[in-house]
Design a protein around this motif. Sequence first.
Motif, PDB file in Angstrom:
ATOM      1  N   SER A  57      -3.093  11.888  -0.026  1.00  0.00           N
ATOM      2  CA  SER A  57      -1.775  12.457   0.253  1.00  0.00           C
ATOM      3  C   SER A  57      -1.018  11.616   1.268  1.00  0.00           C
ATOM      4  O   SER A  57      -1.601  10.765   1.957  1.00  0.00           O
ATOM      5  CB  SER A  57      -1.904  13.907   0.753  1.00  0.00           C
ATOM      6  OG  SER A  57      -2.669  13.969   1.940  1.00  0.00           O
ATOM      7  N   TYR A  58       0.291  11.852   1.352  1.00  0.00           N
ATOM      8  CA  TYR A  58       1.136  11.134   2.314  1.00  0.00           C
ATOM      9  C   TYR A  58       1.952  12.146   3.112  1.00  0.00           C
ATOM     10  O   TYR A  58       2.121  13.309   2.732  1.00  0.00           O
ATOM     11  CB  TYR A  58       2.055  10.133   1.602  1.00  0.00           C
ATOM     12  CG  TYR A  58       3.167  10.770   0.803  1.00  0.00           C
ATOM     13  CD1 TYR A  58       4.382  11.101   1.388  1.00  0.00           C
ATOM     14  CD2 TYR A  58       3.003  11.042  -0.557  1.00  0.00           C
ATOM     15  CE1 TYR A  58       5.405  11.692   0.654  1.00  0.00           C
ATOM     16  CE2 TYR A  58       4.010  11.629  -1.300  1.00  0.00           C
ATOM     17  CZ  TYR A  58       5.205  11.955  -0.678  1.00  0.00           C
ATOM     18  OH  TYR A  58       6.210  12.557  -1.406  1.00  0.00           O
TER      19      TYR A  58
ATOM     20  N   SER B  72       8.904  15.110   4.800  1.00  0.00           N
ATOM     21  CA  SER B  72       8.356  15.295   3.448  1.00  0.00           C
ATOM     22  C   SER B  72       7.795  16.691   3.205  1.00  0.00           C
ATOM     23  O   SER B  72       7.102  16.916   2.213  1.00  0.00           O
ATOM     24  CB  SER B  72       7.235  14.277   3.215  1.00  0.00           C
ATOM     25  OG  SER B  72       6.166  14.478   4.133  1.00  0.00           O
TER      26      SER B  72
ATOM     27  N   VAL C  18       1.739  15.642   1.165  1.00  0.00           N
ATOM     28  CA  VAL C  18       2.039  15.730  -0.267  1.00  0.00           C
ATOM     29  C   VAL C  18       1.033  14.883  -1.041  1.00  0.00           C
ATOM     30  O   VAL C  18       0.864  13.692  -0.765  1.00  0.00           O
ATOM     31  CB  VAL C  18       3.461  15.228  -0.565  1.00  0.00           C
ATOM     32  CG1 VAL C  18       3.758  15.320  -2.053  1.00  0.00           C
ATOM     33  CG2 VAL C  18       4.496  15.998   0.246  1.00  0.00           C
ATOM     34  N   THR C  19       0.362  15.485  -1.994  1.00  0.00           N
ATOM     35  CA  THR C  19      -0.596  14.751  -2.828  1.00  0.00           C
ATOM     36  C   THR C  19       0.143  13.820  -3.781  1.00  0.00           C
ATOM     37  O   THR C  19       1.149  14.202  -4.379  1.00  0.00           O
ATOM     38  CB  THR C  19      -1.468  15.724  -3.638  1.00  0.00           C
ATOM     39  OG1 THR C  19      -2.177  16.579  -2.733  1.00  0.00           O
ATOM     40  CG2 THR C  19      -2.459  14.975  -4.498  1.00  0.00           C
ATOM     41  N   SER C  20      -0.353  12.589  -3.897  1.00  0.00           N
ATOM     42  CA  SER C  20       0.273  11.617  -4.805  1.00  0.00           C
ATOM     43  C   SER C  20      -0.790  10.741  -5.430  1.00  0.00           C
ATOM     44  O   SER C  20      -1.709  10.266  -4.744  1.00  0.00           O
ATOM     45  CB  SER C  20       1.266  10.737  -4.041  1.00  0.00           C
ATOM     46  OG  SER C  20       1.735   9.673  -4.857  1.00  0.00           O
ATOM     47  N   ALA C  21      -0.656  10.495  -6.722  1.00  0.00           N
ATOM     48  CA  ALA C  21      -1.588   9.620  -7.426  1.00  0.00           C
ATOM     49  C   ALA C  21      -1.475   8.180  -6.946  1.00  0.00           C
ATOM     50  O   ALA C  21      -2.378   7.364  -7.176  1.00  0.00           O
ATOM     51  CB  ALA C  21      -1.326   9.690  -8.930  1.00  0.00           C
ATOM     52  N   ALA C  22      -0.382   7.856  -6.264  1.00  0.00           N
ATOM     53  CA  ALA C  22      -0.187   6.494  -5.764  1.00  0.00           C
ATOM     54  C   ALA C  22      -1.109   6.178  -4.590  1.00  0.00           C
ATOM     55  O   ALA C  22      -1.395   5.003  -4.318  1.00  0.00           O
ATOM     56  CB  ALA C  22       1.265   6.295  -5.340  1.00  0.00           C
TER      57      ALA C  22
ATOM     58  N   GLN D  37       4.592   1.939  -5.593  1.00  0.00           N
ATOM     59  CA  GLN D  37       5.211   3.098  -6.241  1.00  0.00           C
ATOM     60  C   GLN D  37       5.994   3.920  -5.224  1.00  0.00           C
ATOM     61  O   GLN D  37       5.463   4.296  -4.180  1.00  0.00           O
ATOM     62  CB  GLN D  37       4.144   3.982  -6.888  1.00  0.00           C
ATOM     63  CG  GLN D  37       4.708   5.209  -7.606  1.00  0.00           C
ATOM     64  CD  GLN D  37       3.624   6.018  -8.304  1.00  0.00           C
ATOM     65  OE1 GLN D  37       2.624   5.458  -8.748  1.00  0.00           O
ATOM     66  NE2 GLN D  37       3.818   7.322  -8.390  1.00  0.00           N
TER      67      GLN D  37
ATOM     68  N   VAL E  53       7.255   6.996  -3.475  1.00  0.00           N
ATOM     69  CA  VAL E  53       6.792   8.389  -3.404  1.00  0.00           C
ATOM     70  C   VAL E  53       7.836   9.306  -2.775  1.00  0.00           C
ATOM     71  O   VAL E  53       7.754  10.531  -2.921  1.00  0.00           O
ATOM     72  CB  VAL E  53       5.468   8.496  -2.620  1.00  0.00           C
ATOM     73  CG1 VAL E  53       4.350   7.748  -3.337  1.00  0.00           C
ATOM     74  CG2 VAL E  53       5.620   7.972  -1.181  1.00  0.00           C
ATOM     75  N   TYR E  54       8.834   8.703  -2.111  1.00  0.00           N
ATOM     76  CA  TYR E  54       9.858   9.527  -1.460  1.00  0.00           C
ATOM     77  C   TYR E  54      11.046   8.634  -1.120  1.00  0.00           C
ATOM     78  O   TYR E  54      10.891   7.431  -0.893  1.00  0.00           O
ATOM     79  CB  TYR E  54       9.299  10.140  -0.169  1.00  0.00           C
ATOM     80  CG  TYR E  54      10.139  11.256   0.427  1.00  0.00           C
ATOM     81  CD1 TYR E  54       9.959  12.575   0.031  1.00  0.00           C
ATOM     82  CD2 TYR E  54      11.115  10.987   1.385  1.00  0.00           C
ATOM     83  CE1 TYR E  54      10.704  13.601   0.571  1.00  0.00           C
ATOM     84  CE2 TYR E  54      11.881  12.009   1.929  1.00  0.00           C
ATOM     85  CZ  TYR E  54      11.675  13.317   1.516  1.00  0.00           C
ATOM     86  OH  TYR E  54      12.442  14.341   2.053  1.00  0.00           O
TER      87      TYR E  54
END
Length: 217
Positions: free
Chosen positions: A132-133, A147, A151-155, A182, A184-185
């Motif tokens: 997550s980020y 944010s 936040v979970t992200s596949a990146a 990628q 993400v935000y």
Amino acid sequence: MRASLSTAVLLAALALPLAAQQDSAAHSHSDPDHAAPGGGAVPAGWSVRADRGDASGASIKQEQGGLHVVTGPAIILYRADKAGKGPFHTLATFTQTKPSAHAEGYGLFFGGQSLDGAAEQYTYFLVRQDGSYLIKRREGEKTTDVSKGWVTSAAVKKTGANLLEVDHKQDPTKFRFLVNGQEVYSADAKTMPADGSVGLRVNHNLDVLVAGFDVHR
């Protein structure tokens, strides 16, 4: 009977915030800072600030053209020659060398002002071992989510190297936050300051390698 009942209700209401404070204090002591062996020294050209106390509990060494950071206390690291004004692009590759007992974040910060005083300000962009980020804004002791929490992200890779970037140069009307290429935000550039110091943030009790840190203006 009414008086006794009212008194009991009042005492219960007063006890709730006290209990919450005690629970919070107990939680803060459940994962205390563990001072890193050989801490205290800072590589030439770098400045360090700890969230609590001093930074002597953190070990910061130059290794393989980058930095090996082991915390104790959560810290920020920055260089005077990376501060400036106007649009910028910053990046670094982070590798957490061993899992931490609790998921803790590491990454970049920008817009650093008054970093040596009580009125410190900056925005930070972190990732952690659960994939997550987080993006937050610090103003003195106050921190505000950008944010809306982690936040979970596949990146975000849960293990191995993560390349983090904040791009305010390609399109100066916004900030783009990228992990491993990628986005993400993104955020309107008017919502947070860009000018000031750019650097690294590593939360407490982590062992992280940092490579390729740079700032382009």
